[in-house]
Design a protein around this motif. Structure first.
Motif, PDB file in Angstrom:
ATOM      1  N   LEU A  38      12.737  -0.457   0.255  1.00 24.10           N
ATOM      2  CA  LEU A  38      12.891  -0.431   1.705  1.00 24.10           C
ATOM      3  C   LEU A  38      12.831   0.991   2.241  1.00 24.10           C
ATOM      4  O   LEU A  38      12.182   1.256   3.262  1.00 24.10           O
ATOM      5  CB  LEU A  38      14.203  -1.101   2.113  1.00 24.10           C
ATOM      6  N   ALA A  39      13.497   1.908   1.564  1.00 26.12           N
ATOM      7  CA  ALA A  39      13.471   3.301   2.006  1.00 26.12           C
ATOM      8  C   ALA A  39      12.053   3.855   1.963  1.00 26.12           C
ATOM      9  O   ALA A  39      11.630   4.602   2.856  1.00 26.12           O
ATOM     10  CB  ALA A  39      14.403   4.139   1.148  1.00 26.12           C
ATOM     11  N   ASN A  40      11.309   3.504   0.930  1.00 25.89           N
ATOM     12  CA  ASN A  40       9.928   3.960   0.808  1.00 25.89           C
ATOM     13  C   ASN A  40       9.049   3.395   1.912  1.00 25.89           C
ATOM     14  O   ASN A  40       8.232   4.099   2.507  1.00 25.89           O
ATOM     15  CB  ASN A  40       9.369   3.575  -0.564  1.00 25.89           C
ATOM     16  N   ARG A  41       9.220   2.105   2.219  1.00 27.58           N
ATOM     17  CA  ARG A  41       8.404   1.475   3.266  1.00 27.58           C
ATOM     18  C   ARG A  41       8.716   2.063   4.639  1.00 27.58           C
ATOM     19  O   ARG A  41       7.818   2.278   5.452  1.00 27.58           O
ATOM     20  CB  ARG A  41       8.629  -0.036   3.290  1.00 27.58           C
ATOM     21  N   VAL A  42       9.977   2.309   4.905  1.00 25.70           N
ATOM     22  CA  VAL A  42      10.359   2.907   6.186  1.00 25.70           C
ATOM     23  C   VAL A  42       9.782   4.314   6.303  1.00 25.70           C
ATOM     24  O   VAL A  42       9.213   4.703   7.330  1.00 25.70           O
ATOM     25  CB  VAL A  42      11.889   2.922   6.343  1.00 25.70           C
ATOM     26  N   ALA A  43       9.901   5.101   5.231  1.00 26.53           N
ATOM     27  CA  ALA A  43       9.378   6.471   5.257  1.00 26.53           C
ATOM     28  C   ALA A  43       7.854   6.484   5.393  1.00 26.53           C
ATOM     29  O   ALA A  43       7.284   7.370   6.026  1.00 26.53           O
ATOM     30  CB  ALA A  43       9.793   7.205   3.981  1.00 26.53           C
ATOM     31  N   THR A  44       7.187   5.473   4.834  1.00 26.84           N
ATOM     32  CA  THR A  44       5.727   5.425   4.840  1.00 26.84           C
ATOM     33  C   THR A  44       5.163   5.007   6.191  1.00 26.84           C
ATOM     34  O   THR A  44       4.138   5.543   6.637  1.00 26.84           O
ATOM     35  CB  THR A  44       5.217   4.467   3.748  1.00 26.84           C
TER      36      THR A  44
ATOM     37  N   PRO B 276      10.795   8.459  -1.278  1.00 23.74           N
ATOM     38  CA  PRO B 276      11.970   7.666  -1.685  1.00 23.74           C
ATOM     39  C   PRO B 276      11.583   6.638  -2.749  1.00 23.74           C
ATOM     40  O   PRO B 276      10.495   6.061  -2.702  1.00 23.74           O
ATOM     41  CB  PRO B 276      12.399   6.987  -0.378  1.00 23.74           C
ATOM     42  N   GLU B 277      12.465   6.407  -3.703  1.00 22.33           N
ATOM     43  CA  GLU B 277      12.170   5.471  -4.780  1.00 22.33           C
ATOM     44  C   GLU B 277      12.514   4.026  -4.419  1.00 22.33           C
ATOM     45  O   GLU B 277      11.876   3.094  -4.902  1.00 22.33           O
ATOM     46  CB  GLU B 277      12.929   5.887  -6.049  1.00 22.33           C
ATOM     47  N   GLY B 278      13.534   3.805  -3.602  1.00 19.13           N
ATOM     48  CA  GLY B 278      13.881   2.447  -3.207  1.00 19.13           C
ATOM     49  C   GLY B 278      12.795   1.816  -2.358  1.00 19.13           C
ATOM     50  O   GLY B 278      12.159   2.478  -1.538  1.00 19.13           O
TER      51      GLY B 278
ATOM     52  N   LEU C 290       0.831  -1.207   0.000  1.00 22.74           N
ATOM     53  CA  LEU C 290       0.000   0.000   0.000  1.00 22.74           C
ATOM     54  C   LEU C 290       0.863   1.253   0.000  1.00 22.74           C
ATOM     55  O   LEU C 290       1.633   1.489   0.934  1.00 22.74           O
ATOM     56  CB  LEU C 290      -0.926   0.015   1.220  1.00 22.74           C
ATOM     57  N   PRO C 291       0.749   2.108  -1.021  1.00 26.06           N
ATOM     58  CA  PRO C 291       1.526   3.362  -1.048  1.00 26.06           C
ATOM     59  C   PRO C 291       0.791   4.474  -0.321  1.00 26.06           C
ATOM     60  O   PRO C 291      -0.427   4.406  -0.105  1.00 26.06           O
ATOM     61  CB  PRO C 291       1.618   3.666  -2.544  1.00 26.06           C
ATOM     62  N   GLU C 292       1.532   5.495   0.055  1.00 23.60           N
ATOM     63  CA  GLU C 292       0.905   6.734   0.501  1.00 23.60           C
ATOM     64  C   GLU C 292       0.564   7.534  -0.753  1.00 23.60           C
ATOM     65  O   GLU C 292       1.443   7.875  -1.549  1.00 23.60           O
ATOM     66  CB  GLU C 292       1.851   7.535   1.393  1.00 23.60           C
ATOM     67  N   ILE C 293      -0.716   7.799  -0.947  1.00 16.08           N
ATOM     68  CA  ILE C 293      -1.175   8.450  -2.174  1.00 16.08           C
ATOM     69  C   ILE C 293      -1.260   9.944  -1.916  1.00 16.08           C
ATOM     70  O   ILE C 293      -2.171  10.432  -1.250  1.00 16.08           O
ATOM     71  CB  ILE C 293      -2.538   7.889  -2.613  1.00 16.08           C
TER      72      ILE C 293
END
Length: 519
Positions: free
Chosen positions: A251-257, A247-249, A230-233
């Motif tokens: 793991l980085a995206n999941r951590v930031a989300t 973040p595009e990566g 699930l992304p942050e929209i």
């Protein structure tokens, strides 16, 4: 999506009568809102990605409400443990309904600070914890603890069903929302039916605690799915909320989300959260919000009442006016409600976009939010009052349980037809506040069903069980008359509102007269 794919998906054609700019179309439909030229705009995402997110949100909302009401058919076993009556155990269901109604009012504004995906994930974990808490309340003196576990289970379990509305608004165009909102609302409302059904089959064969253990397993799987997919929209539009670049990566995206999500939430979240909390009540007390809210209160509320008390009617001994059902028989009976939900989904998929788009075409292609409401005529004036009448007659004269099932089916069908349309209409009246609309409307539609069990016996003693449901039928017709007022005077009533709620989509061009009609 590549630039070439984007151009093939969304066509630019000159709008009749417009000499200033081109409007983007899909087939004969003008795209509202107009998407930007940025492939990262969620409106430009490929359809398969959008529908994947819709599926994730739907399953997440389903699991939350299924968990909240999972013990509804296990009341008899719990009554024996705690030394309480069936009616007193129905208060545990009422506690869950209270949590579902009130919890989002306090939790959902936090999504402005932490992000919607993050709040969904962490409330899922909270719901899992409440499931474990409920399953561990096995002592005869733990009734109060059990009630509290159900209350907080409702608080956490309701949040995904509210936040999903905002995310879907960011993903889909106006001409798609009828089907999309119908699908989403049918899925999470199905949780209110499926949770008790599965619980009834479980408690017939194993200890009642397993009513909650299966929901814990389900929500664990759903939480993992949310964590991975699930992304942050969020997308920065002109004069709208400003979102940071994600973040595009992976793991980085999941951590930031999700840890905790503040890095992907819009930048004005701390100031927006209290505004959001206030906006819920401003919407609820605006003329349009009040009329739709009273309709939901006095229409869907009867379904909540029936669903909450159905176990009492079915499992009470025949000498007491019930049907003497075992939990498994009760669970099998609840498939009448499943059929009502499925039929409501089919009805909404066919009519909830088609009717308003046809009306817009007759008006020269210009949109009015009130066009949404015209798909409510038949469910509200025909199926609901007849269903309540049949249900009451079956209890009054102790007719065959299949007559009761027919009434339950009609009530469920009509009630489930009403919610997506009402919420979709109000969201299009208050375009910047879809989450707040979903919050306050949840409170309206559940409040009546929450309080009826507490005076059910006195009402029946006063007028008889048949007339209890006969009165409900007349009240439902009165509730729909408020929607009729909106159909004819909605434009004027929408002008009487608070300044921060001023944005709607009236007057938008949604079809072109020189192109083929919507079908």
């Amino acid at each position: 999506m590549s630039k070439e794919q984007l151009e093939s998906e969304v066509l630019d054609t000159k709008s009749p009568g417009s000499h200033e700019y081109d409007l983007k179309h899909r087939n004969s439909i003008v795209l509202v809102p107009q998407p930007s030229d940025d492939p990262n705009d969620p409106l430009n995402w490929p359809q398969h990605k959008k529908y994947t997110i819709l599926a994730i949100l739907s399953v997440t909302a389903f699991s939350g409400l299924a968990s909240s009401l999972a013990n509804q058919l296990g009341l008899e076993a719990q009554a024996e443990l705690y030394g309480k009556s069936l009616t007193e155990l129905s208060y545990t269901v009422s506690a869950a309904v209270a949590g579902i109604a009130a919890g989002p009012l306090f939790i959902v504004p936090l999504a402005h600070v932490f992000g919607r995906a993050s709040v969904i994930f962490w409330t899922l974990l909270g719901c899992i914890a409440c499931g474990v808490w409920s399953a561990e309340m096995t002592g005869p003196d733990q009734y109060i603890g059990f009630v509290l576990s159900r209350l907080f289970g409702g608080v956490f379990g309701s949040v995904p069903s509210i936040l999903g509305a905002q995310m879907l608004m960011d993903l889909f165009f106006l001409h798609e929302r009828g089907r999309v909102f119908t699908t989403f609302h049918m899925c999470f409302l199905m949780g209110t039916v499926a949770g008790p059904t599965f619980g009834g089959f479980v408690v017939q064969h194993v200890a009642w605690q397993f009513e909650f253990w299966w929901t814990v397993a389900l929500q664990g799987a759903v939480a993992l799915m949310v964590l991975i997919f699930l992304p942050e929209i969020g997308f920065t539009r002109d004069a709208g909320k400003v979102y940071p670049k994600q973040p595009e990566g992976f793991l980085a995206n999941r951590v930031a989300t999700f840890l905790p999500g503040t890095k992907v939430a819009h930048r004005d979240g701390l100031r927006e959260a209290p505004r959001s909390a206030v906006a819920q009540f401003l919407i609820g007390f605006s003329p349009t919000g009040l009329l739709v809210g009273i309709y939901a209160f006095g229409f869907f509320g009867w379904f909540v009442s029936v669903n909450t008390l159905l176990t009492v009617f079915l499992q009470e001994p025949e000498i007491a006016g019930g049907y003497g059902f075992e939990p498994q028989q009760n669970a099998a009976f609840s498939f009448a409600l499943w059929i009502g939900v499925i039929c409501a989904q089919v009805w909404g998929s066919i009519f909830n976009d088609r009717i308003p788009m046809k009306l817009a075409k007759k008006a020269g292609g210009l949109w009015k939010p009130e066009y949404r409401l015209h798909s409510l005529w038949i469910p509200s004036t025909f199926f609901m009052p007849i269903g309540l009448g049949i249900f009451g007659a079956a209890l009054e004269y102790h007719l065959h349980y299949m007559v009761l099932a027919l009434g339950s089916f009609l009530i469920t069908f009509a009630a489930f037809c009403s919610i997506p349309v009402g919420i979709n209409y109000l969201i299009e009246c208050y375009m910047d506040h879809p989450t707040e609309v979903a919050c306050i409307m949840g409170t309206y539609r559940l409040t009546l069903g929450l309080i009826v069990p507490f005076f059910k016996d006195q009402w029946i003693d006063s007028v008889g069980v048949g007339w209890v449901f006969g009165m409900m039928a007349f009240f439902s017709l009165f509730a729909f008359s408020l929607v009729v007022v909106l159909m004819f005077y909605g434009h004027s009533l929408r002008q009487i509102r608070f300044g921060i709620l001023s944005k709607d989509e009236e007057g938008m061009k949604v079809t072109d007269q020189d192109q083929q009609s919507f079908s």
